[in-house]
Design a protein around this motif. Structure first.
Motif, short mmCIF file in Angstrom:
data_model
loop_
_atom_site.label_atom_id
_atom_site.label_comp_id
_atom_site.label_asym_id
_atom_site.label_seq_id
_atom_site.Cartn_x
_atom_site.Cartn_y
_atom_site.Cartn_z
N GLY A 1 7.22 -0.94 3.86
CA GLY A 1 6.31 -1.65 4.75
C GLY A 1 6.93 -1.92 6.10
O GLY A 1 6.29 -2.47 6.98
N PHE A 2 8.19 -1.49 6.27
CA PHE A 2 8.88 -1.66 7.54
C PHE A 2 9.48 -0.32 7.94
O PHE A 2 9.90 0.47 7.10
N ALA A 3 9.51 -0.05 9.24
CA ALA A 3 10.02 1.21 9.76
C ALA A 3 11.12 0.92 10.76
O ALA A 3 10.98 0.03 11.60
N ARG B 1 0.84 -1.20 0.00
CA ARG B 1 0.00 0.00 0.00
C ARG B 1 0.87 1.25 0.00
O ARG B 1 1.97 1.26 0.54
N ARG B 2 0.37 2.30 -0.60
CA ARG B 2 1.10 3.58 -0.65
C ARG B 2 1.39 4.12 0.74
O ARG B 2 2.43 4.70 0.98
N GLU B 3 0.46 3.91 1.68
CA GLU B 3 0.66 4.38 3.05
C GLU B 3 1.85 3.71 3.71
O GLU B 3 2.56 4.32 4.51
N ALA B 4 2.07 2.45 3.38
CA ALA B 4 3.21 1.73 3.95
C ALA B 4 4.52 2.32 3.45
O ALA B 4 5.49 2.43 4.20
N VAL B 5 4.55 2.73 2.19
CA VAL B 5 5.75 3.37 1.63
C VAL B 5 6.00 4.70 2.35
O VAL B 5 7.13 4.99 2.77
N ARG C 1 2.76 2.45 -10.09
CA ARG C 1 2.34 2.23 -8.71
C ARG C 1 1.81 3.51 -8.07
O ARG C 1 1.30 3.50 -6.96
N GLY C 2 1.98 4.64 -8.75
CA GLY C 2 1.48 5.90 -8.22
C GLY C 2 2.29 6.44 -7.06
O GLY C 2 1.73 7.07 -6.16
N LEU C 3 3.58 6.21 -7.07
CA LEU C 3 4.43 6.66 -5.96
C LEU C 3 5.15 7.97 -6.26
O LEU C 3 5.92 8.46 -5.44
N ALA C 4 4.89 8.57 -7.44
CA ALA C 4 5.58 9.80 -7.81
C ALA C 4 5.25 10.93 -6.83
O ALA C 4 6.13 11.72 -6.48
N GLY C 5 4.02 11.01 -6.39
CA GLY C 5 3.63 12.06 -5.44
C GLY C 5 4.33 11.91 -4.10
O GLY C 5 4.79 12.89 -3.51
N ILE C 6 4.44 10.67 -3.62
CA ILE C 6 5.14 10.42 -2.36
C ILE C 6 6.61 10.77 -2.50
O ILE C 6 7.20 11.42 -1.64
N ALA C 7 7.22 10.36 -3.60
CA ALA C 7 8.63 10.66 -3.83
C ALA C 7 8.86 12.17 -3.90
O ALA C 7 9.82 12.69 -3.33
N ASP C 8 7.96 12.86 -4.58
CA ASP C 8 8.10 14.31 -4.71
C ASP C 8 7.97 15.00 -3.36
O ASP C 8 8.77 15.87 -3.01
N LEU D 1 9.28 5.69 4.76
CA LEU D 1 10.08 6.89 4.55
C LEU D 1 10.06 7.78 5.79
O LEU D 1 11.09 8.34 6.18
N GLY D 2 8.91 7.90 6.40
CA GLY D 2 8.78 8.72 7.60
C GLY D 2 9.67 8.25 8.75
O GLY D 2 10.16 9.07 9.53
N SER D 3 9.90 6.96 8.83
CA SER D 3 10.75 6.44 9.90
C SER D 3 12.21 6.84 9.73
O SER D 3 13.00 6.76 10.66
#
Length: 171
Positions: free
Chosen positions: A89-91, A17-21, A48-55, A25-27
């Protein structure tokens, strides 16, 4: 000191899930603030639609159909001599930055270090070394000579010491 590469490929039977990514990163924010992590990359399959998270996180996004290709590109894009490979998916736990900084200051920096999942069963509480590897700190040169991107296989090839700090699963 480190380039963080978050491996965000789906595992069989468990889509990521995108939230897990984002949580993974937040950790790593504390490690960035303390100067341990200089830059970050997200390795993921296309679409996967992760461009927004990466940005938003200020990370580079490397999209390839296969994790091995993504790792090869990450090795070229990494600005530091050492990489932290972390499964999405891991912090990392709170003391990760201090332990890793001590490893670079006082340990053998050419030796890989393995980050394992926090004990989640009686067996892994009794034998923490049996916990699943979810992260690896290693020199770029060692990672480029080891073929493949399967983290468990890389950990076996590197034969690194386990970090005391663990990682937890984020959902």
């Amino acid at each position: 000191m480190l380039t963080a590469a978050l491996i965000a490929f789906d595992s069989p039977g468990a889509p990521l899930r995108r939230e897990a990514v984002a949580r993974s990163l937040g950790s790593l924010v504390e490690s960035c603030v303390q100067g341990l992590i200089a830059d970050a990359l997200i390795l993921a399959a296309p679409g996967r639609g992760l461009a927004g998270i990466a940005d938003e996180a200020g990370c580079a996004l490397i999209e390839t159909p296969h994790a091995a290709d993504g790792l090869a590109q990450a090795l070229k894009a990494a600005r530091r001599d050492h990489l932290l490979l972390l499964l999405a998916g891991f912090a990392v736990e709170r003391d990760f930055a201090e332990e890793a900084q001590d490893f670079f200051a006082y340990g053998d920096a050419s030796r890989a270090r393995t980050l394992r999942l926090a004990p989640d069963s009686l067996l892994t509480r009794l034998a923490p070394g049996l916990a699943r590897p979810v992260g690896l700190i290693a020199p770029k040169s060692a990672l480029s000579s080891a073929e493949g991107a399967d983290l468990a296989r890389l950990v076996r090839k590197m034969r690194g010491a386990d970090l005391t700090t663990r990682a937890r699963r984020v959902l």
